[in-house]
Write a protein that holds these residues in place. Structure first.
Motif, PDB file in Angstrom:
ATOM      1  N   ILE A 205      -5.543   8.359  -1.453  1.00  0.00           N
ATOM      2  CA  ILE A 205      -6.671   7.767  -2.053  1.00  0.00           C
ATOM      3  C   ILE A 205      -6.274   6.224  -2.378  1.00  0.00           C
ATOM      4  O   ILE A 205      -6.879   5.366  -2.204  1.00  0.00           O
ATOM      5  N   GLY A 206      -5.179   6.257  -3.327  1.00  0.00           N
ATOM      6  CA  GLY A 206      -4.709   4.797  -3.859  1.00  0.00           C
ATOM      7  C   GLY A 206      -4.112   3.890  -2.682  1.00  0.00           C
ATOM      8  O   GLY A 206      -4.451   2.802  -3.035  1.00  0.00           O
ATOM      9  N   GLY A 207      -3.514   4.365  -1.721  1.00  0.00           N
ATOM     10  CA  GLY A 207      -3.213   3.709  -0.626  1.00  0.00           C
ATOM     11  C   GLY A 207      -4.405   3.037   0.294  1.00  0.00           C
ATOM     12  O   GLY A 207      -4.290   1.868   0.520  1.00  0.00           O
ATOM     13  N   VAL A 208      -5.473   3.921   0.212  1.00  0.00           N
ATOM     14  CA  VAL A 208      -6.429   3.177   0.977  1.00  0.00           C
ATOM     15  C   VAL A 208      -7.080   2.311   0.059  1.00  0.00           C
ATOM     16  O   VAL A 208      -7.626   0.922   0.724  1.00  0.00           O
ATOM     17  N   VAL A 209      -7.288   2.385  -1.158  1.00  0.00           N
ATOM     18  CA  VAL A 209      -8.033   1.450  -2.014  1.00  0.00           C
ATOM     19  C   VAL A 209      -7.241  -0.104  -1.949  1.00  0.00           C
ATOM     20  O   VAL A 209      -7.551  -0.941  -1.948  1.00  0.00           O
ATOM     21  N   THR A 210      -5.716   0.409  -2.048  1.00  0.00           N
ATOM     22  CA  THR A 210      -5.048  -1.002  -2.178  1.00  0.00           C
ATOM     23  C   THR A 210      -5.089  -1.804  -0.647  1.00  0.00           C
ATOM     24  O   THR A 210      -5.206  -3.005  -0.994  1.00  0.00           O
TER      25      THR A 210
ATOM     26  N   SER B 183       0.743  -1.126  -0.083  1.00  0.00           N
ATOM     27  CA  SER B 183       0.045   0.014   0.051  1.00  0.00           C
ATOM     28  C   SER B 183       0.868   1.477   0.082  1.00  0.00           C
ATOM     29  O   SER B 183       0.437   2.282  -0.721  1.00  0.00           O
ATOM     30  N   GLN B 184       1.897   1.198   0.517  1.00  0.00           N
ATOM     31  CA  GLN B 184       2.960   2.400   0.631  1.00  0.00           C
ATOM     32  C   GLN B 184       3.562   2.728  -0.734  1.00  0.00           C
ATOM     33  O   GLN B 184       3.469   3.854  -1.045  1.00  0.00           O
ATOM     34  N   VAL B 185       3.772   1.412  -1.330  1.00  0.00           N
ATOM     35  CA  VAL B 185       4.468   1.762  -2.803  1.00  0.00           C
ATOM     36  C   VAL B 185       3.327   2.399  -3.683  1.00  0.00           C
ATOM     37  O   VAL B 185       3.499   3.307  -4.526  1.00  0.00           O
ATOM     38  N   THR B 186       2.127   1.825  -3.612  1.00  0.00           N
ATOM     39  CA  THR B 186       0.888   2.188  -4.385  1.00  0.00           C
ATOM     40  C   THR B 186       0.679   3.637  -4.031  1.00  0.00           C
ATOM     41  O   THR B 186       0.407   4.639  -4.880  1.00  0.00           O
ATOM     42  N   GLU B 187       0.747   3.902  -2.918  1.00  0.00           N
ATOM     43  CA  GLU B 187       0.413   5.384  -2.488  1.00  0.00           C
ATOM     44  C   GLU B 187       1.506   6.173  -3.193  1.00  0.00           C
ATOM     45  O   GLU B 187       1.058   7.459  -3.827  1.00  0.00           O
ATOM     46  N   GLN B 188       2.650   6.081  -3.095  1.00  0.00           N
ATOM     47  CA  GLN B 188       3.850   6.684  -3.513  1.00  0.00           C
ATOM     48  C   GLN B 188       3.815   7.056  -5.174  1.00  0.00           C
ATOM     49  O   GLN B 188       3.919   8.023  -5.817  1.00  0.00           O
ATOM     50  N   PHE B 189       3.369   5.790  -5.886  1.00  0.00           N
ATOM     51  CA  PHE B 189       3.192   5.881  -7.372  1.00  0.00           C
ATOM     52  C   PHE B 189       2.190   6.842  -7.610  1.00  0.00           C
ATOM     53  O   PHE B 189       2.396   7.758  -8.559  1.00  0.00           O
ATOM     54  N   CYS B 190       1.082   7.034  -6.816  1.00  0.00           N
ATOM     55  CA  CYS B 190       0.078   7.971  -7.173  1.00  0.00           C
ATOM     56  C   CYS B 190       0.258   9.443  -6.934  1.00  0.00           C
ATOM     57  O   CYS B 190      -0.060  10.140  -7.799  1.00  0.00           O
TER      58      CYS B 190
END
Length: 532
Positions: free
Chosen positions: A195-200, A155-162
């Protein structure tokens, strides 16, 4: 619950942290080159306020969740562990709404207080992230309590990508409207990332729901603990942790006011002061944050491991974790510190080629702040230990003492024209040095841990000094032939390889510790083949 070393979890979070920081570099460096020191001044005025509110909202409660879940799972009470998660999620959701509203609707007043009213739009753009980050913090704390660090890492990696993608796109798109708009666009990247981190993390939770419910159903004893009692225990743990975590963000927020005003009092213009502060926090600061993510991974993994051992009164296993944790912090922190010091100017020129003058001015700040990485690594790791054994007020007190020293030193030295903004960097290093010394003494007192001087300090220091010498030598030899960019990259690569080899040559890392790494047995077999 079987014994489980924290090392694998730390490695997983560390790898995720490296990916996040690399992505962060792809965000900060192009952003600084795009919007310059003026835009970074606006961005960095809003960001510390955001971090302060984020710390107040999420720093303590996830630690409390992690520790309380770990303690319950240690005695196979999965039902109560899940109840802790449910109660804490509701609490964090409410806190998120409150924090986001304050920062959005009070943006003008907040940045006005900081002495940089041009950052209003950046503050408003980043405020909605405060709604979503607390939500994912509840899930992360729950998984960390089970010593499962993978959901947090993903989730951290996804959050950073977004965050990087949206932030850079908006900054580039809005630069034609002015640097205040561009800084606001960059700030909105944090909201998109949240938002991306929450979804993940919600998706991961739903994917694992079957196994989680199975463990809950097989719990033999169903606790009758009320939600109010769980909330009270969360606050008992979380409030001291939150206060401790908020100390340095508060000091950094105060730094804005102190540095900006003191620089102007000594003759610098507002624009010059804003630019110098941008150099300190927007250009040099992110590089100091890079090694932090690795030691923070150690600290996050230590809390549930130490808490479980402490709950089961397994003091031998607890001390093993403490000793290994501090050694990991030293092994990570030392090379990062000396490497950044040895190549401070070449690194700044490598990263900010379009802002050459600003990069050269920021290099001394990087040199000073890099020294503090050694102490910051120790502070973070041992704070995790003290939180795990229920002494969460101790690191708060220690960091507060360091922070008071920081305010005095920063105020005094920043007012000296020849030192200027470097005074803030010196103050930060002093704060962490004081806190680290006090934390070491506290951990020895409350855990009975003793640290092998040769293994913990001497061997890593020798390896690091040789590494730093190799870095400087390679850079100087190659500079005239390859130019600064390639010479710096080659110097960093060779120095890193030299350090890793020396760690094994000096036996700074033991065989049993290598086994605990992901694919550790395979790595050990490969090492044995080379030795033959």
């Amino acid at each position: 619950m079987a014994k489980k070393s924290f090392v694998q979890g730390a490695v997983i979070l560390g790898i995720a942290g490296i990916i996040i920081k690399v992505l962060g570099a792809f965000f900060r460096i192009p952003l600084a080159n795009l919007i310059g020191e003026e835009g970074m001044g606006y961005y960095q005025t809003a960001y510390p306020i955001y971090v302060l509110f984020l710390t107040l909202a999420t720093a303590g409660i996830p630690i409390a969740i992690s520790r309380m879940v770990s303690e319950r799972i240690a005695v196979d009470d999965y039902y109560e562990a899940h109840k802790v998660f449910r109660v804490s999620f509701i609490l964090l959701f409410c806190i998120g709404i409150f924090s986001a509203a304050i920062c959005f609707f009070g943006a003008e007043q907040l940045v006005g207080f900081m002495g940089n009213p041009g950052a209003r739009m950046a503050m408003m753009a980043i405020a909605p992230a405060l709604l979503f980050v607390p939500m994912q913090a509840a899930y992360r704390g729950y998984f960390q309590g089970m010593q499962n660090m993978k959901p947090t890492a993903v989730s951290q990696v996804t959050e950073q990508f977004c965050r990087v993608g949206v932030g850079l796109f908006l900054a580039y798109y809005l630069i034609s409207y002015g640097k205040q708009h561009a800084a606001a666009g960059a700030s909105f990247g944090a909201t998109a990332g949240a938002i991306g981190g929450v979804v993940t993390v919600v998706f991961i939770y739903l994917y694992m729901r079957g196994s989680l419910e199975h463990n809950i159903q097989r719990t033999k004893r169903r606790s009758t603990e009320k939600s109010s009692s769980i909330l009270a225990k969360i606050f008992i743990i979380a409030i001291p942790v939150t206060i401790g975590a908020a100390i340095m963000p508060i000091m950094n927020a105060i730094d804005v006011s102190i540095v900006m005003r003191r620089l102007q009092e000594t003759g610098w213009t507002y624009a010059q002061a804003n630019g110098m502060y941008g150099q300190l926090t927007g250009m040099a600061g992110p590089l100091i944050n890079f090694p932090q993510v690795l030691t923070q991974a150690v600290a996050m993994s230590l809390v549930p491991a130490v808490a479980a051992a402490y709950k089961q009164k397994d003091m031998h296993f607890l001390r093993e974790n403490v000793q290994t944790g501090l050694r990991m912090a030293i092994i990570i922190g030392l090379p990062c510190a000396l490497g950044l010091m040895a190549l401070s100017e070449p690194i700044m020129l490598l990263l900010y080629p379009m802002q050459r003058e600003s990069a050269l001015s920021a290099a001394p700040c990087l040199f000073i702040m890099a020294f503090g990485v050694i102490f910051l690594s120790t502070v973070q790791t041992l704070t995790g230990v003290l939180q795990g054994v229920g002494k969460q007020m101790i690191p708060v007190r220690n960091l507060f003492i360091g922070a008071l020293a920081k305010v005095v030193i920063t105020y005094t030295l920043t007012g000296v024209e020849s030192i200027n903004v470097k005074g803030a960097a010196i103050g930060t290093v002093a704060a962490y040095m004081i806190a680290a010394t006090l934390n070491v003494a506290a951990v020895k007192k409350y855990t009975g841990a003793r640290f092998d001087l040769m293994l913990t300090y001497v061997k890593p220091i020798v390896s690091t000094l040789v590494m730093a010498g190799a870095a400087v030598l390679v850079h100087r030899v190659c500079l005239g032939v390859l130019g600064n960019a390639l010479a710096t990259l080659l110097a960093v690569s060779i120095a890193g390889a030299v350090y890793c080899i020396l760690l094994f040559v000096t036996r700074s890392i033991r065989r049993e510790e290598i086994v605990n790494l992901p694919k550790g047995r395979a790595l050990l077999k490969l090492m044995d083949k080379f030795r033959k």
